[in-house]
Design a protein around this motif. Structure first.
Motif, short mmCIF file in Angstrom:
data_model
loop_
_atom_site.label_atom_id
_atom_site.label_comp_id
_atom_site.label_asym_id
_atom_site.label_seq_id
_atom_site.Cartn_x
_atom_site.Cartn_y
_atom_site.Cartn_z
N UNK A 196 0.85 -1.19 0.00
CA UNK A 196 0.00 0.00 0.00
C UNK A 196 0.88 1.24 0.00
N UNK A 197 0.29 2.34 -0.45
CA UNK A 197 0.96 3.64 -0.51
C UNK A 197 0.09 4.66 0.21
N UNK A 198 0.67 5.84 0.45
CA UNK A 198 -0.06 6.84 1.22
C UNK A 198 -0.09 8.19 0.51
N UNK A 199 -1.21 8.86 0.67
CA UNK A 199 -1.38 10.23 0.21
C UNK A 199 -1.71 11.08 1.44
N UNK A 200 -0.92 12.12 1.67
CA UNK A 200 -1.17 13.04 2.78
C UNK A 200 -1.85 14.29 2.23
N UNK A 201 -2.97 14.67 2.85
CA UNK A 201 -3.73 15.85 2.44
C UNK A 201 -3.72 16.85 3.59
N UNK A 202 -3.16 18.02 3.33
CA UNK A 202 -2.94 19.02 4.37
C UNK A 202 -3.63 20.32 3.99
N UNK A 203 -4.60 20.81 4.77
CA UNK A 203 -5.23 22.10 4.46
C UNK A 203 -4.19 23.21 4.41
N UNK A 204 -4.24 24.03 3.36
CA UNK A 204 -3.28 25.12 3.23
C UNK A 204 -3.74 26.31 4.05
N UNK A 205 -2.89 26.75 4.96
CA UNK A 205 -3.16 27.93 5.77
C UNK A 205 -1.94 28.85 5.73
N UNK A 206 -2.08 30.02 6.29
CA UNK A 206 -0.97 30.97 6.24
C UNK A 206 0.19 30.53 7.11
N UNK A 207 -0.10 29.96 8.28
CA UNK A 207 0.97 29.62 9.23
C UNK A 207 1.14 28.13 9.45
N UNK A 208 0.16 27.31 9.07
CA UNK A 208 0.19 25.86 9.27
C UNK A 208 0.31 25.49 10.76
N UNK A 209 -0.26 26.30 11.63
CA UNK A 209 -0.32 25.94 13.04
C UNK A 209 -1.27 24.75 13.21
N UNK A 210 -0.90 23.83 14.10
CA UNK A 210 -1.71 22.63 14.40
C UNK A 210 -1.93 21.79 13.14
N UNK A 211 -0.97 21.78 12.23
CA UNK A 211 -1.15 21.05 10.97
C UNK A 211 -1.27 19.55 11.21
N UNK A 212 -0.58 19.03 12.23
CA UNK A 212 -0.65 17.59 12.50
C UNK A 212 -2.06 17.15 12.86
N UNK A 213 -2.83 18.06 13.47
CA UNK A 213 -4.20 17.71 13.87
C UNK A 213 -5.16 17.70 12.69
N UNK A 214 -4.82 18.40 11.62
CA UNK A 214 -5.72 18.47 10.47
C UNK A 214 -5.24 17.64 9.29
N UNK A 215 -4.03 17.09 9.38
CA UNK A 215 -3.49 16.28 8.29
C UNK A 215 -4.31 15.00 8.13
N UNK A 216 -4.57 14.62 6.90
CA UNK A 216 -5.34 13.41 6.61
C UNK A 216 -4.50 12.47 5.76
N UNK A 217 -4.47 11.20 6.13
CA UNK A 217 -3.73 10.20 5.35
C UNK A 217 -4.70 9.27 4.65
N UNK A 218 -4.53 9.14 3.35
CA UNK A 218 -5.33 8.24 2.53
C UNK A 218 -4.43 7.10 2.07
N UNK A 219 -4.80 5.88 2.40
CA UNK A 219 -4.02 4.70 2.00
C UNK A 219 -4.65 4.06 0.78
N UNK A 220 -3.83 3.69 -0.19
CA UNK A 220 -4.37 3.12 -1.42
C UNK A 220 -3.40 2.09 -1.98
N UNK A 221 -3.85 1.41 -3.03
CA UNK A 221 -3.02 0.39 -3.69
C UNK A 221 -3.29 0.42 -5.19
#
Length: 316
Positions: A118-143
């Motif tokens: 399997x492989x991973x796609x990380x989706x990160x909301x773009x913000x000006x400062x990226x504060x708390x980015x780890x809390x909003x990051x989403x990982x999509x697993x696919x094959x």
């Protein structure tokens, strides 16, 4: 914070409204040097559409779960950690639409040994400062639907939000030849699924299209889709190829039937950089940025410059 530059592009840049392939590109313009203490093995870039004077970059395999922000000259580098999880081999990055507006997509798609189930796609909301980015990051697993592939090229369609991945098919040690890359799509609707399977779209035969290039001109190392969704830009180690997305969206790609200088155009960069792996369109689609992996130990590039090329002419 980032400097806001008034960037003046070459006089005479043309509009992308007619969605035609660019028929004349400027020579590469060296904009600046990347900080190789942080960007030690740069492998992908994408230009922000929301924030002026901002480019996102990432390093190649065995790096932290991080990306890097610079200005449009490659300076004022900042590191952003988006996860404490292990990442295997992030190979490309792209901007695209998501549920909260614009997101940064990081493709953990490298698989040199072709043994990742399997492989991973990380989706990160773009913000000006990226504060708390780890809390909003989403990982999509696919094959893949047909077993493991190595890939270094990924792009998000700016209109549909679907993700496209083009595989890197080559035998670099035995027969020393490259093969047609396979193009796959991950539908935006699949992002919420626990496990997703890519959809096979067709093949893009770079060795056939780049018939007057060698091994390294036939391997896809990065790609991007123009902001209007009309053109696909693919990088190899020796050139760029701009392809009409109509040949991909409206039919099963049969790249051997494509007409050179009509359905696709080649931008030659042979012997310009040793390890060209990162490319991204400007927000207006009239230019693109590119850079090479810093690789002095193996006889490669001894610095990591950032370049831009501008479209000067579009003809029917």
């Amino acid at each position: 914070m980032f400097r806001i530059l008034s960037v003046v592009f070459v006089t005479g840049l043309v509009s992308i409204a007619n969605a035609q392939l660019c028929t004349k590109w400027s020579a590469p313009q060296k904009l600046g040097l990347l900080d190789t203490k942080m960007l030690k093995e740069v492998s992908g870039l994408t230009v922000s559409k929301q924030f002026p004077d901002r480019i996102y970059h990432h390093n190649d395999s065995k790096d932290l779960g991080a990306f890097y922000i610079t200005d449009l000259l490659g300076g004022h580098t900042q590191e952003v950690l988006f996860t404490s999880e292990k990442v295997v081999d992030i190979e490309d990055v792209s901007m695209g639409p998501c549920d909260v507006g614009q997101c940064l997509f990081l493709g953990d798609i490298g698989d040199n040994k072709k043994n990742r189930k399997t492989l991973d796609l990380w989706i990160l909301p773009e913000t000006e400062t990226f504060q708390d980015i780890a809390a909003t990051a989403k990982k999509v697993t696919f094959q893949y639907p047909d077993g493991p592939h190595n890939a270094e090229s990924m792009a998000v369609h700016p209109k549909t939000g679907d993700v496209y991945i083009l595989t890197k098919e080559a035998d670099e040690e035995g027969e020393r030849r490259s093969y047609a890359g396979k193009l796959y799509r991950l539908s935006r609707s699949a992002f919420g699924l626990k496990d997703s399977t890519l959809q096979f779209v067709g093949t893009i035969d770079l060795p056939w299209l780049n018939y007057n290039y060698g091994l390294f001109g036939g391997m896809a190392t990065g790609m991007d889709i123009s902001p209007d969704g009309q053109n696909l830009l693919i990088a190899s180690y020796e050139n760029f190829m701009e392809i009409s997305m109509n040949k991909i969206m409206n039919e099963v790609p049969n790249s051997r039937s494509w007409k050179r200088n009509q359905d696709y155009r080649v931008i030659d960069l042979r012997d310009f950089l040793s390890q060209l792996e990162a490319v991204g369109y400007s927000p207006d689609g009239n230019s693109f940025y590119f850079e090479s992996e810093f690789n002095p130990e193996d006889g490669g590039d001894k610095e990591s410059p950032l370049f831009r090329m501008d479209c000067l002419e579009r003809k029917p």
